[in-house]
Design an enzyme around this catalytic site. Structure first.
Site, short mmCIF file in Angstrom:
data_model
loop_
_atom_site.label_atom_id
_atom_site.label_comp_id
_atom_site.label_asym_id
_atom_site.label_seq_id
_atom_site.Cartn_x
_atom_site.Cartn_y
_atom_site.Cartn_z
N ASP A 67 0.82 -1.21 0.00
CA ASP A 67 0.00 0.00 0.00
C ASP A 67 0.86 1.26 0.00
OD1 ASP A 67 0.87 -0.49 2.62
OD2 ASP A 67 -1.12 -0.98 3.36
N ASN A 136 -7.89 -3.47 13.80
CA ASN A 136 -9.27 -3.70 13.32
C ASN A 136 -9.33 -4.84 12.30
OD1 ASN A 136 -8.09 -2.61 11.06
ND2 ASN A 136 -9.52 -0.91 10.82
N HIS A 138 -7.51 -5.16 9.52
CA HIS A 138 -7.18 -4.88 8.11
C HIS A 138 -5.88 -5.57 7.70
CE1 HIS A 138 -4.89 -0.82 9.06
NE2 HIS A 138 -4.07 -1.85 9.12
N GLU A 143 -9.69 -2.17 4.68
CA GLU A 143 -10.36 -1.90 5.95
C GLU A 143 -11.60 -2.79 6.09
OE1 GLU A 143 -8.74 -0.36 8.00
OE2 GLU A 143 -8.28 1.72 7.57
P1 PGA Z 1 1.86 -2.21 12.60
O1 PGA Z 1 0.69 -2.04 11.54
O2 PGA Z 1 2.82 -3.20 12.01
O3 PGA Z 1 2.47 -0.84 12.71
O4 PGA Z 1 1.24 -2.69 13.85
C1 PGA Z 1 0.16 -3.17 10.93
C2 PGA Z 1 -1.00 -2.80 10.04
O5 PGA Z 1 -1.67 -1.80 10.31
O6 PGA Z 1 -1.24 -3.52 9.06
#
Ligand code: PGA
Length: 263
Positions: A67, A136, A138, A143
């Site tokens: 992304d 959450n 994702h 999302e």
């Molecule tokens: P993080 O984020 O590795 O900073 O916990 C993971 C994500 O949001 O996919």
């Protein structure tokens, strides 16, 4: 689905790195799907070390990041291009032209995103996809309620994701609200998927993804439809799994059978 519960994130990163380096040995032009965020940093440190100290060659490797933010300049310190340069690309010998991000600038972003799917196909598809997971659920920036059939496209970030990432922005008005992301179906096309999740904050998303029903409300649960996915967890992120003892036993059996050369 396999679940590996590690002592800590460093052990988890070691397992992931070992698998990537093993794959690279048999396929020097490996196609890697890469993630950003704090979770994969340990893997990137170990891969950088493998290049700097072990001479591992990345000159034929192709990468596709999951992304990128739409409303940030590519050279902004919080862009995912900057993140990848800082944590991996500056330390390995991957040619610039082998590095790919989902298109994040217009005009014609919708068409560019569809063409990006062709680029992945033309590269032969992703061999190993690295994933983190949001609190959450994702994966990438898919999302909750993202179509399980989704492809590379633009997504608006949820309040929860914005809150989780707000620590990176001194000025809240600078925080991007929209990103381009590989879709859930794009992720599921990868031949192998390694998802790392560490810390108590991820326990609910891990529980829903591993043991919950498949639902677009918990995008990580789509991984239940993939034939070769491993969740690499620590004790805190695995704490809510009802089948945790089964996963430990299954892992021990697999290691034993591998040592006996049975599998
Ligand atoms: P993080 O984020 O590795 O900073 O916990 C993971 C994500 O949001 O996919």
């Amino acid at each position: 689905m396999q679940v590996v519960v590690c002592k800590d994130a460093e052990e988890g990163a070691g397992i992931v790195t070992e698998e990537i380096l093993g794959a690279l040995e048999s396929k020097p032009d490996l196609v890697l799907g890469l993630a950003t965020g704090s979770t994969p940093i340990g893997v990137y440190q170990q891969l950088s070390l493998a290049h700097c100290e072990g001479g591992v060659d990345f000159s034929a490797v192709r990468t596709f990041n999951l992304d990128e933010y739409c409303d940030l300049a590519a050279d902004h310190p919080q862009s995912y291009r900057s993140f990848m340069r800082k944590h991996l690309f500056k330390d390995i010998n991957i040619p610039e032209e082998n590095i790919h991000f989902p298109p994040s600038e217009g005009p014609g972003l919708r068409e560019k995103c569809l063409r990006h799917e062709d680029e992945i196909r033309q590269a032969g598809g992703i061999n190993i996809q690295l994933l983190g997971i949001g609190s959450n659920g994702h994966i990438g920036f898919n999302e909750p309620t993202s179509s399980l059939a989704s492809r590379t496209r633009i997504k608006t970030l949820t309040e929860k994701t914005l809150r989780d990432n707000s620590r990176f922005y001194e000025d809240p008005s600078e925080q991007p609200q929209v990103a381009s992301t590989l879709g859930i179906a794009t992720i599921l096309d990868a031949r192998r998927i390694l998802l790392q999740a560490y810390g108590e904050k991820k326990a609910e998303a891990v529980k829903a993804s591993v043991e919950g029903p498949i639902s677009s409300y918990w995008p990580g649960s789509a991984l239940q439809m993939h034939a070769d996915v491993t969740f690499i967890l620590d004790e805190a992120s695995a704490a809510r799994l009802e089948m945790i003892e089964y996963f430990r036993k299954s892992r021990a059996d697999r290691v034993r059978l591998q040592e006996e050369n049975t599998i």
